[in-house]
Design a protein around this motif. Structure first.
Motif, mmCIF file in Angstrom:
data_model
loop_
_atom_site.group_PDB
_atom_site.id
_atom_site.type_symbol
_atom_site.label_atom_id
_atom_site.label_comp_id
_atom_site.label_asym_id
_atom_site.label_seq_id
_atom_site.Cartn_x
_atom_site.Cartn_y
_atom_site.Cartn_z
ATOM 1 N N TRP A 165 42.094 56.785 58.283
ATOM 2 C CA TRP A 165 42.719 58.052 57.885
ATOM 3 C C TRP A 165 41.830 58.835 56.935
ATOM 4 N N THR A 199 36.213 58.012 44.915
ATOM 5 C CA THR A 199 37.467 57.304 44.593
ATOM 6 C C THR A 199 37.354 55.838 44.987
ATOM 7 N N PHE A 200 36.734 55.593 46.148
ATOM 8 C CA PHE A 200 36.602 54.219 46.611
ATOM 9 C C PHE A 200 35.631 53.428 45.737
ATOM 10 N N GLY A 239 36.091 51.330 40.126
ATOM 11 C CA GLY A 239 36.788 50.044 40.003
ATOM 12 C C GLY A 239 35.850 48.874 39.795
ATOM 13 N N THR A 240 34.569 49.058 40.121
ATOM 14 C CA THR A 240 33.595 48.002 39.839
ATOM 15 C C THR A 240 32.524 48.608 38.926
ATOM 16 N N ALA A 296 42.854 49.171 50.359
ATOM 17 C CA ALA A 296 41.431 49.035 50.036
ATOM 18 C C ALA A 296 41.062 49.910 48.849
ATOM 19 N N PHE A 297 41.734 51.056 48.725
ATOM 20 C CA PHE A 297 41.440 51.952 47.611
ATOM 21 C C PHE A 297 42.171 51.529 46.330
ATOM 22 N N LYS A 308 42.947 46.067 42.877
ATOM 23 C CA LYS A 308 41.890 45.730 41.916
ATOM 24 C C LYS A 308 41.816 44.210 41.701
ATOM 25 N N LEU A 362 34.536 41.235 44.294
ATOM 26 C CA LEU A 362 35.647 42.154 44.502
ATOM 27 C C LEU A 362 35.205 43.365 45.330
ATOM 28 N N ARG A 410 36.761 44.460 48.922
ATOM 29 C CA ARG A 410 37.355 45.788 49.147
ATOM 30 C C ARG A 410 36.696 46.478 50.335
#
Lengths: 191, 229
Positions: free
Chosen positions: A85, A135-136, A139-140, B29-30, B33, B86, B90
């Motif tokens: 999507w 956005t993807f 987080g890391t 996936a987004f 965490k 991680l 993801r």
């Protein structure tokens, strides 16, 4: 004959738009190896734009009215939505940008409108793809670093501008084809 | 990754259900965490992939090498191998549903799914035509590429000739197809505004309920792991 917004869509319009959608999908496949070599999220459409814009221009020139881009790119978004999507998201954002240009100009009958619509389409694909990519990545630690770098205006703005210019190149190629088709008696379009 | 189709149970699952699940998994996936939540999703998706589609060994090796490089680079640069793992998980959660859904859904099923959600008839017509003509136009493109090869022009190595050597003749063919298809549909009295019927309407079967329950249980478990992390 000019097509007004109120005039009904005909079967030949739907068929033509569907085959232009096929063209868009084929160009995506042909340019995929080149696109994957571009490391910036969203900016990968730079490789697709010069060829995809040919089909968008042709569709706009033939259908002329608002909704032409939505019919072509919307169907592609629906089909590619089964892959992800995120692809649909940036196609929908792009078609909205192009349709906005068409709406302001009263359709896609003019060459300048088609040029602006193409530029808006591909700049929007770049920006939306960029937003999704960043956005993807968040987080890391490395992802955050990359996202921080990618959101710098000196990276983002040139990428969007180059995408728009790639769309303009495609528009120019598309107008050449429109001229050739018109001369061969294969296409009845306004120039 | 090249995937060859096998007779598989995912192929018989309601395509609408698969589309909804694919959207949910991409959103995961987004959003996720937690390492464990990601690993649970990856393991289930990998089992489904290997059960449902024939995966070529070279594709597995290729993806494995890519993931190793990605993880190694991330781990080395950040010094945090947990986060590196991680990131890789993801990435897999994003990639695997994108491979599974197209490989296990027939084009006809997809069209039936769009009809079932009451998409406007003209849109279903556009989708059908696009699905029908995508392989044909690809074959046309291949023929044009081969014709160029016979003349000693390798288009793969000369992108500068794509416009004149590939796209111009291809577009002329596409426009001819558009005319022929329009005439063909008009002579059969086709009306794009009228609703279409189908001989095999999409139905919800007991297997779909089981699959939906399994998917819901998985998502609840993933949500629980994410919450506790």
């Amino acid at each position: 004959m000019e097509k007004s917004m109120a005039q009904r869509w005909q079967l030949k319009d739907y068929v033509f738009a569907a085959l232009m959608t096929v063209g868009l999908a084929v160009t995506a496949k042909v340019t995929q190896p080149f696109a994957s070599a571009i490391p910036l999220p969203g900016a990968t459409t730079i490789a697709w734009a010069p060829f995809a814009a040919i089909f968008l221009t042709l569709g706009m020139a033939r259908l002329r009215r608002s909704g032409a881009v939505a019919l072509m790119a919307g169907v592609l978004a629906l089909i590619l939505g089964i892959i992800s999507w995120t692809i649909s998201a940036f196609l929908v954002a792009a078609l909205l940008a192009a349709e906005l240009v068409g709406l302001v100009s009263g359709g896609f009958a003019g060459r300048t409108t088609r040029l602006l619509a193409n530029m808006a389409f591909f700049a929007a694909t770049c920006l939306t793809g960029w937003f999704i990519g960043v956005t993807f990545l968040r987080g890391t630690p490395v992802g955050d670093l990359a996202a921080q770098w990618l959101t710098q205006p000196w990276v983002l703005v040139p990428a969007a501008v180059v995408s728009a210019l790639a769309g303009a190149v495609g528009w120019w190629l598309g107008e050449q084809i429109v001229f050739q088709l018109q001369r061969a008696g294969k296409l009845d379009v306004a120039r | 990754m090249s995937l060859a189709k096998l007779p598989q149970f995912l192929g018989s699952v309601n395509p609408l259900l698969k589309i909804v699940l694919s959207i949910a998994l991409t959103a995961c996936a987004f959003a996720l965490k937690s390492v464990w939540a990601n690993l649970l999703l990856v393991s289930v998706l990998m089992v489904l992939t290997f059960v449902s589609v024939r995966v070529e060994t070279k594709s597995v090796v290729g993806v494995g090498v890519f993931l190793l490089i990605f993880t190694g680079l991330t781990g080395t640069l950040s010094g945090d191998w947990g986060y590196a793992g991680l990131g890789a998980a993801r990435l897999l959660v994003l990639i695997l549903p994108a491979l599974l859904l197209p490989a296990t859904t027939a084009p006809g099923d997809l069209v039936r799914a769009f009809q079932a959600v009451r998409l406007p008839p003209f849109l279903v017509l556009s989708l059908m035509l696009t699905w029908r003509f995508l392989p044909i136009i690809q074959q046309e493109a291949q023929r044009i590429i081969e014709a160029n090869l016979l003349r000693g022009v390798d288009l793969a190595r000369r992108p500068g000739l794509w416009f004149s050597g590939l796209f111009t003749p291809l577009i002329f063919r596409i426009v001819s197809y558009a005319d022929d298809v329009t005439v063909g549909l008009e002579t059969r009295g086709y009306d794009p505004e009228s609703p279409r019927s189908t001989s095999q309407p999409l139905r919800w079967r007991p297997g779909d309920t089981l699959f939906a329950l399994g998917a819901a249980a998985l998502l609840i478990a993933v949500g629980g792991l994410e919450w506790t992390a």
